[in-house]
Scaffold this motif. Structure first.
Motif, PDB file in Angstrom:
ATOM      1  N   SER A   4       0.660  -1.282   0.002  1.00  0.00           N
ATOM      2  CA  SER A   4       0.109  -0.102  -0.059  1.00  0.00           C
ATOM      3  C   SER A   4       0.949   1.189  -0.127  1.00  0.00           C
ATOM      4  CB  SER A   4      -1.011   0.018   1.171  1.00  0.00           C
ATOM      5  OG  SER A   4      -0.394   0.390   2.360  1.00  0.00           O
ATOM      6  N   ARG A   5       2.139   1.164   0.362  1.00  0.00           N
ATOM      7  CA  ARG A   5       2.948   2.461   0.335  1.00  0.00           C
ATOM      8  C   ARG A   5       3.133   2.879  -0.936  1.00  0.00           C
ATOM      9  NH1 ARG A   5       7.960   2.806   4.799  1.00  0.00           N
ATOM     10  NH2 ARG A   5       5.966   2.112   6.012  1.00  0.00           N
TER      11      ARG A   5
ATOM     12  N   TRP B 130      -1.259   2.563  -2.747  1.00  0.00           N
ATOM     13  CA  TRP B 130      -2.520   2.909  -2.281  1.00  0.00           C
ATOM     14  C   TRP B 130      -3.440   4.107  -2.923  1.00  0.00           C
ATOM     15  CZ3 TRP B 130      -5.327   0.815   1.142  1.00  0.00           C
ATOM     16  CH2 TRP B 130      -6.551   1.378   1.780  1.00  0.00           C
ATOM     17  N   GLN B 131      -4.763   3.720  -3.113  1.00  0.00           N
ATOM     18  CA  GLN B 131      -5.598   4.528  -3.963  1.00  0.00           C
ATOM     19  C   GLN B 131      -5.135   4.638  -5.628  1.00  0.00           C
ATOM     20  OE1 GLN B 131      -7.402   7.736  -1.804  1.00  0.00           O
ATOM     21  NE2 GLN B 131      -8.327   6.193  -0.588  1.00  0.00           N
TER      22      GLN B 131
ATOM     23  N   GLY C 203      -7.417   9.012   2.130  1.00  0.00           N
ATOM     24  CA  GLY C 203      -6.220   8.550   1.137  1.00  0.00           C
ATOM     25  C   GLY C 203      -4.764   8.170   1.449  1.00  0.00           C
TER      26      GLY C 203
ATOM     27  N   SER D 161      -2.140   5.882   3.160  1.00  0.00           N
ATOM     28  CA  SER D 161      -1.691   4.612   3.129  1.00  0.00           C
ATOM     29  C   SER D 161      -1.526   3.974   4.505  1.00  0.00           C
ATOM     30  CB  SER D 161      -0.313   4.513   2.485  1.00  0.00           C
ATOM     31  OG  SER D 161       0.452   3.070   2.766  1.00  0.00           O
ATOM     32  N   PRO D 162      -1.902   2.955   4.396  1.00  0.00           N
ATOM     33  CA  PRO D 162      -1.977   2.150   6.030  1.00  0.00           C
ATOM     34  C   PRO D 162      -0.666   1.926   6.436  1.00  0.00           C
ATOM     35  CG  PRO D 162      -3.475   0.791   4.506  1.00  0.00           C
ATOM     36  CD  PRO D 162      -2.936   1.901   3.741  1.00  0.00           C
ATOM     37  N   SER D 163       0.266   1.919   5.392  1.00  0.00           N
ATOM     38  CA  SER D 163       1.661   1.579   6.020  1.00  0.00           C
ATOM     39  C   SER D 163       2.313   2.960   6.489  1.00  0.00           C
ATOM     40  CB  SER D 163       2.546   1.191   4.662  1.00  0.00           C
ATOM     41  OG  SER D 163       3.153   2.026   3.843  1.00  0.00           O
ATOM     42  N   VAL D 164       1.761   4.115   6.559  1.00  0.00           N
ATOM     43  CA  VAL D 164       2.529   5.150   7.013  1.00  0.00           C
ATOM     44  C   VAL D 164       1.622   5.725   8.134  1.00  0.00           C
ATOM     45  CG1 VAL D 164       3.731   5.486   4.880  1.00  0.00           C
ATOM     46  CG2 VAL D 164       1.520   6.648   5.151  1.00  0.00           C
TER      47      VAL D 164
END
Lengths: 262, 424
Positions: free
Chosen positions: A185-186, A189-190, B145, B147-150
């Motif tokens: 996702s890094r 994402w989107q 929006g 990112s779950p990683s950050v």
């Protein structure tokens, strides 16, 4: 699917231990680096076996996937390029034939654009990295997990598709899959767009773009866009294949790749 | 014990048929809910009605009023809680103004939050409580929006920066990973010295417990799952408090409870059943098919713990509610009473139950949610009135005998300006 006798698995320490990287390796010959997708499946697939007949195939697991560590040192595309340079150094390899699929395709394109001296030839398979306003690709993360296979495969009920990423009740496998999604996702994402379109013209290696004609995850228009943006590239589309032509249509995939690599 | 009225400010004029799916459970009420559904004429009534209700809560003796933040959502229509708090600052004079909370990872630069909280703190004469939640997955990951990683890392950095910005009296620089600010010196500074108290709304993760204890913030259990499920959460929290060797003052914990007061249990059901069932069956029914909790929203440690504790915890916080969308109509009034999601009855019954809950969970701050689902002005006002006049006096003294100091309520200025008569 897995023929364990022909490849080895080890951990490679990169940048003084900042990254501890799981690596599969098989075959002999010039080095071919394969960068995996969001699933980070750890199999040694038939296409790898076939490539290993002529190449030393090296398949590292990206930081933050499976047990590979060090994602905290990678925030953006530049960091992925620096990391892959460090990885090649750790492997003692100057330059490679580079092959990347989906998320790995995005990383491969970045490396080829920013470190052209390390990439002799580039193969992109159904790759992320671009965004086409007129053909928005589906939101990978918002796609229900049960629906995703219908986008990924030409025939998601086929044996190869069913075996590829089977449902699990094992909490550890489930956590590992969540970790892969989180780490990916890094970069995705989107939007699977982190600015590659500003750098892609720097790719100078001979480039083959392979795309499954039935890819619902990253539609064929994206393959055409990569082909338009990379100088001198060629696009080969694979019938009856979705996002994973190297798995779903091994023969057709190998035909396309072998000619290019020869 | 401190008692503060909580409000979600739901949009309650939900059409029967969703515009973008076969039914509301599939379509969902969060993230991609078309705003064509929203009727500003009704919204105009609702916002004003809801603010009136919170203002009335002060009049009936509540210690504070609570607002919160959600985005693109039907059950909570406060994308900016600061706006609500600012409005309340002018029409209340002594109630604590509690935001539970501001999703601080979403603001860039986060000093914006420090500035807004300080402004409201000064306007209100030092009555602000800051709430800093990680934020729901729907709000942070999907709508904003991130990112779950950050986003967790951003959250920790934002908390650090905001706190420092409010507490520090000389300009400083902040070279963070996400905020790079050469000059930080917020104007105004908060009225409270060194800053307003910080409460952290959380689910049931061990990391959040440990972190709030280390930071000496209040842990606020905000759940629609009710006191029976919350017992497990608070037990876990208090065992970590003991582990850390921190004092066991009940004021370090807060708990929200859906509460309905009338002349009798039967009467409460008659008056409030529709609103409560609307809330649980429709508004909480679903986050939709496409927007579950994002992968990585919960840490791996929490996921592991979740596998072990599974169901009870999974139901505890709102964002997860949709993942286990109830089949059929959803829980009924009787089920919700039985399972402890809601406390309902006559004033004596409600008071007795709330005393029991507060003692059992060991919480020094109880936050009754008194407007629920599609309850409108008259119904809600009755609930607030009866709660304030007949329940509140029976529960205020719950912790008095233990003699703890409440370190997490605002310390207002002794002299506070009031709005003047217009033109006066």
């Amino acid at each position: 699917m897995t023929t364990a006798t022909t490849h080895t698995e080890r951990t490679v320490s990169v940048r003084d231990g900042a990254f501890e990287i799981e690596v599969r390796e098989g075959g002999e010959g010039p080095p071919l680096l394969y960068l995996h997708n969001m699933m980070a499946e750890y199999g040694w697939f038939p296409f790898m076996e076939r490539l290993a007949e002529n190449y030393r195939v090296i398949a590292p697991i990206f930081p933050g996937f499976r047990e590979s560590s060090g994602l905290q040192y990678i925030d953006d595309p530049t960091d992925t390029v620096v990391y892959h340079n460090d990885l090649l150094d750790a492997l003692g390899i100057d330059s490679v034939t580079l092959m990347g699929h989906e998320l790995g395709g995005m990383f491969a394109a970045e490396l080829a654009a920013l470190s052209p001296h390390r990439v002799e030839k580039l193969v992109l398979i159904d790759a992320y990295g671009l965004w086409l306003e007129e053909v928005p690709c589906p939101d990978y993360f918002a796609t229900p997990r049960r629906t995703l296979p219908t986008l990924m495969w030409h025939d998601h009920m086929s044996e190869v598709a069913q075996e590829y990423n089977p449902p699990t009740r094992d909490p550890e496998i489930s956590i590992q899959r969540t970790r892969a999604q989180t780490s990916g996702s890094r970069f995705l994402w989107q939007f699977p767009d982190r600015g590659l379109d500003k750098r892609i013209h720097r790719i100078s290696a001979p480039t083959l773009i392979v795309w499954g004609e039935s890819d619902g995850q990253i539609p064929i228009e994206y393959g055409q866009a990569f082909n338009a943006l990379i100088p001198g590239s060629q696009l080969v589309t694979i019938p009856e294949a979705g996002n994973l032509p190297q798995i779903e249509q091994v023969d057709a995939f190998m035909d396309a790749v072998s000619g290019f690599l020869a | 014990m401190k008692v503060s009225m909580f409000h979600l400010m739901p949009y309650s004029a939900m059409p029967e048929e969703p515009p973008h799916g076969p039914d509301w459970k599939t379509a969902g009420i969060w993230v991609d809910l078309p705003n064509s559904v929203y009727n500003p004429q009704i919204g105009n009534e609702l916002y004003n009605e809801y603010l009136d209700e919170l203002e009335y809560a002060e009049q009936v003796g509540m210690d504070g009023v609570c607002v919160n933040e959600h985005h693109a959502n039907m059950y909570g229509t406060m994308p900016s809680p600061s706006i609500m708090l600012a409005s309340l600052a002018r029409r209340t004079s002594k109630a604590n103004l509690i935001v539970l909370g501001t999703s601080i990872a979403l603001y860039n630069p986060p000093v914006r939050v420090a500035e807004e909280m300080s402004m409201i703190d000064v306007i209100s004469g030092g009555r602000v409580v800051c709430g800093f939640p990680v934020g729901t997955s729907q709000d942070t990951n999907w709508v904003y929006g991130m990112s779950p990683s950050v986003f967790r890392e951003r959250y920790y950095e934002a908390e650090d920066l905001i706190k420092k910005a409010m507490e520090t009296r000389e300009p400083f620089h902040y070279n963070g990973k996400y905020s790079k600010l050469r000059y930080v010196s917020i104007w105004p500074r908060p009225a409270q010295e060194p800053r307003p108290p910080i409460w952290v709304p959380g689910g049931g993760s061990i990391e959040t417990w440990d972190w709030t204890i280390e930071k000496d913030h209040v842990y606020a259990a905000l759940s629609y799952g009710g006191y029976k499920r919350a017992q497990q959460t608070l037990n876990g929290y208090w065992s970590r408090v003991r582990e850390h060797g921190a004092d066991e003052t009940p004021y370090r914990a807060a708990y929200m409870q859906l509460t309905l007061v009338s002349d009798s249990a039967e009467q409460a059901k008659k008056e409030y059943q529709e609103g409560v069932e609307f809330f649980y069956q429709k508004l909480l029914g679903s986050t939709g098919r496409y927007f579950p909790e994002a992968p990585g929203y919960r840490t791996e440690a929490s996921i592991r713990a979740g596998f072990e504790r599974s169901l009870a915890l999974a139901q505890e916080s709102a964002p997860q509610a949709g993942r286990k969308a109830p089949q059929g109509a959803g829980p009924s009034w009787d089920q919700l009473v039985e399972e402890g999601n809601i406390v309902a009855g006559n004033p004596d019954e409600v008071a007795e139950k709330l005393r029991e809950i507060a003692t059992s969970l060991r919480v020094g701050h109880v936050l009754p949610l008194l407007q629920i689902g599609n309850m409108r002005r008259e119904t809600t006002m009755k609930n607030i009135k009866m709660f304030g006049e007949e329940v509140l006096p029976q529960i205020h003294d719950v912790w008095d005998d233990e003699g703890w100091e409440d370190r997490w309520s605002p310390r207002p200025l002794a002299q506070r300006a009031q709005p003047a008569t217009i033109g006066g």
